[in-house]
Design a protein around this motif. Structure first.
Motif, PDB file in Angstrom:
ATOM      1  N   ASN A  60     -21.522 -21.720  -2.736  1.00 22.17           N
ATOM      2  CA  ASN A  60     -22.981 -21.673  -2.595  1.00 22.17           C
ATOM      3  C   ASN A  60     -23.677 -21.776  -3.951  1.00 22.17           C
ATOM      4  O   ASN A  60     -24.688 -22.471  -4.101  1.00 22.17           O
ATOM      5  N   GLN A  61     -23.115 -21.082  -4.963  1.00 21.24           N
ATOM      6  CA  GLN A  61     -23.717 -21.163  -6.296  1.00 21.24           C
ATOM      7  C   GLN A  61     -23.508 -22.540  -6.907  1.00 21.24           C
ATOM      8  O   GLN A  61     -24.392 -23.075  -7.597  1.00 21.24           O
ATOM      9  N   ALA A  62     -22.343 -23.136  -6.651  1.00 24.00           N
ATOM     10  CA  ALA A  62     -22.087 -24.487  -7.152  1.00 24.00           C
ATOM     11  C   ALA A  62     -23.087 -25.472  -6.551  1.00 24.00           C
ATOM     12  O   ALA A  62     -23.533 -26.414  -7.223  1.00 24.00           O
ATOM     13  N   SER A  63     -23.431 -25.274  -5.291  1.00 19.71           N
ATOM     14  CA  SER A  63     -24.440 -26.126  -4.660  1.00 19.71           C
ATOM     15  C   SER A  63     -25.786 -25.972  -5.364  1.00 19.71           C
ATOM     16  O   SER A  63     -26.491 -26.955  -5.621  1.00 19.71           O
ATOM     17  N   THR A 370     -21.912 -34.365  -3.673  1.00 20.13           N
ATOM     18  CA  THR A 370     -21.259 -33.102  -4.015  1.00 20.13           C
ATOM     19  C   THR A 370     -21.879 -31.948  -3.246  1.00 20.13           C
ATOM     20  O   THR A 370     -21.183 -31.076  -2.709  1.00 20.13           O
ATOM     21  N   ILE A 371     -23.207 -31.927  -3.176  1.00 15.97           N
ATOM     22  CA  ILE A 371     -23.912 -30.861  -2.451  1.00 15.97           C
ATOM     23  C   ILE A 371     -23.535 -30.885  -0.978  1.00 15.97           C
ATOM     24  O   ILE A 371     -23.302 -29.834  -0.357  1.00 15.97           O
ATOM     25  N   ASN A 372     -23.461 -32.080  -0.393  1.00  5.98           N
ATOM     26  CA  ASN A 372     -23.069 -32.187   1.019  1.00  5.98           C
ATOM     27  C   ASN A 372     -21.669 -31.637   1.244  1.00  5.98           C
ATOM     28  O   ASN A 372     -21.405 -30.919   2.215  1.00  5.98           O
ATOM     29  N   ASN A 373     -20.752 -31.991   0.338  1.00  5.98           N
ATOM     30  CA  ASN A 373     -19.364 -31.518   0.464  1.00  5.98           C
ATOM     31  C   ASN A 373     -19.278 -30.009   0.310  1.00  5.98           C
ATOM     32  O   ASN A 373     -18.557 -29.330   1.054  1.00  5.98           O
ATOM     33  N   LEU A 374     -20.017 -29.482  -0.656  1.00  4.30           N
ATOM     34  CA  LEU A 374     -20.011 -28.029  -0.863  1.00  4.30           C
ATOM     35  C   LEU A 374     -20.552 -27.305   0.355  1.00  4.30           C
ATOM     36  O   LEU A 374     -20.048 -26.242   0.743  1.00  4.30           O
ATOM     37  N   GLY A 375     -21.575 -27.877   0.994  1.00  4.41           N
ATOM     38  CA  GLY A 375     -22.142 -27.249   2.179  1.00  4.41           C
ATOM     39  C   GLY A 375     -21.157 -27.198   3.335  1.00  4.41           C
ATOM     40  O   GLY A 375     -21.034 -26.168   4.024  1.00  4.41           O
ATOM     41  N   VAL A 376     -20.421 -28.297   3.545  1.00  3.70           N
ATOM     42  CA  VAL A 376     -19.425 -28.325   4.619  1.00  3.70           C
ATOM     43  C   VAL A 376     -18.299 -27.335   4.341  1.00  3.70           C
ATOM     44  O   VAL A 376     -17.858 -26.584   5.223  1.00  3.70           O
TER      45      VAL A 376
END
Length: 429
Positions: A60-63, A370-376
């Motif tokens: 979540n923080q990486a996003s 990257t954000i999409n991948n982190l969310g999944v």
């Protein structure tokens, strides 16, 4: 029959305590919504759950980090969008000036706009910031943490997008006063006006607006006037710094005082387009914000930082004096040949900015994926962690109801067991 030990009561009490304890645990789970409230509930499950929580929080923080990185990139790219617009205008002006339908006066006006545009590109490069970090001065190199674990990051470097790096700056100019010494001749005195400086072979000439030569110099320091008939005069205009290009201005005020000023030009090897002032006390050259851009030991040779190295940015003819103003304009478009060459130089600058903008855009698109991948990933890990840690409310409610009924039954049986010893009294009658 015995009365010292009521085994039935003890048994009922033990079961009642067990059922009460189970009911208490079930109530705790129902009230907290968690199946694991302490390590004793599921030691292995707790360890796995905590590792998953660390991953989820990190993802979540990486996003958030990735979103901040996109904001930084958008800030830089937005500034470069305006730089692109300025370069396009400069190219148009260069094309205009490269046509001989323009007079020298026309080209001088065009040059003024080019100078201001080049200075604005330098200002954009020096002042574009994100969270107080300068983005376009060539010193930004950022590493963005875009994963939950060590070394899961992305590095971005932004090139110097200021005027000198783009090749669109002119020479370093210093306006200095000249000393006029009249000779014995008549009719060769310089009158008020602005004279352009042109090079004719090895000689520098002062020309009036009609192109007539009014003074000549071999070194740009000592100009000897010319008579109206073209013969050599004997008046001298002597400058401290060599005036080999630019212009010379002669002006007489209301009190009758005449001033002579000439623009000395030096090769610019690192100064951005802008206005600078020499501070003789500290031996520094500072911009309008008081930022030191170059240092000197003798007031002649000035060194500044260019691409991380200390280099000579310009060297004067003689030592500057305190308060001297050094101005750097844009690329030279003051004559047909220079303007023609400037078109190619500006084309190269446009290509450089386009390359940098394309790079920033590619990084932005990557970060969006990257954000999409982190969310999944965060969603799937949260689901797995929930199955380990969260309680099934329906199942636990059934367990609570069972334990509650058993506890009540045990309590009733305890009451019954406690009445059994009273039957001994019948034997004592």
């Amino acid at each position: 029959m015995i009365i010292n030990h009521n085994l039935m009561a003890n048994n009922a009490l033990r079961n009642m305590n067990i059922n009460s304890n189970n009911s208490s645990k079930a109530m705790e789970k129902l009230s907290s919504g968690l199946r694991i409230n302490r390590a004793g509930d599921d030691a292995a499950g707790l360890a796995i759950s905590e590792k998953m929580r660390g991953q989820i929080n990190g993802l979540n923080q990486a996003s958030t980090n990735s979103q901040d990185a996109i904001s930084l990139i958008q800030t830089a790219e937005g500034a470069l969008n305006e730089t692109h617009s300025i370069l396009q205008r400069m190219r148009t002006l260069a094309v205009q000036s490269s046509s001989d339908t323009n007079t020298a006066t026309d080209r001088s006006q065009i040059q003024k706009e080019v100078d201001q545009l080049a200075q604005e590109i330098g200002r954009i490069g020096n002042t574009t910031e994100f969270n107080t970090q300068k983005l376009l001065d060539g010193n930004f190199s950022g590493t963005f943490q875009i994963g939950a674990n060590e070394n899961q990051n992305l590095t971005l470097d932004v090139s110097d997008m200021r005027s000198f790096a783009l090749g669109i700056t002119g020479k370093a100019e210093l306006t200095n006063s000249g000393t006029y010494t009249p000779g014995a001749g008549v009719g060769d005195t310089l009158t008020d006006g602005t004279y352009s400086v042109a090079k004719n072979g090895a000689t520098y000439e002062l020309q009036d607006s009609s192109g007539n030569v009014v003074a000549k110099s071999a070194d740009g320091l000592d100009y000897t006037t010319q008579a109206a008939d073209g013969s050599a005069g004997d008046d001298h205009l002597v400058f401290t710094q060599a005036v080999t290009s630019g212009s010379v201005t002669v002006a007489t005020d209301a009190a009758g005082t005449t001033t002579y000023k000439g623009t000395a030009q030096f090769t610019n090897s690192g100064l951005q387009a802008g206005n600078y002032t020499y501070d003789d006390t500290n031996k520094t050259l500072v911009d309008g914000n008081g930022t030191i851009v170059a240092v000197t030991a003798d007031g002649v040779t000035f060194k500044g930082n260019v691409n991380g190295a200390s280099v000579t940015v310009f060297a004067a003819t003689v030592a500057l004096t305190d308060g001297d103003a050094v101005n750097v304009g844009g690329i030279n478009v003051s004559d047909q040949s220079s303007a023609n060459s400037a078109i190619t130089t500006i084309n190269n600058a446009l290509e450089t900015v386009s390359t940098q903008r394309s790079k920033l855009g590619a990084y932005q698109n990557r970060l969006e994926h990257t954000i999409n991948n982190l969310g999944v990933s965060s969603e799937n890990l949260t689901s797995a962690e929930s199955r380990i840690r969260d309680v099934d409310m329906a199942s636990e409610m059934s367990e609570y109801s069972k334990n509650s009924i058993l506890s009540q039954a045990a309590q009733a049986m305890l009451a019954q067991a406690n009445t059994q010893p009273q039957q001994v009294l019948q034997l004592l009658r």
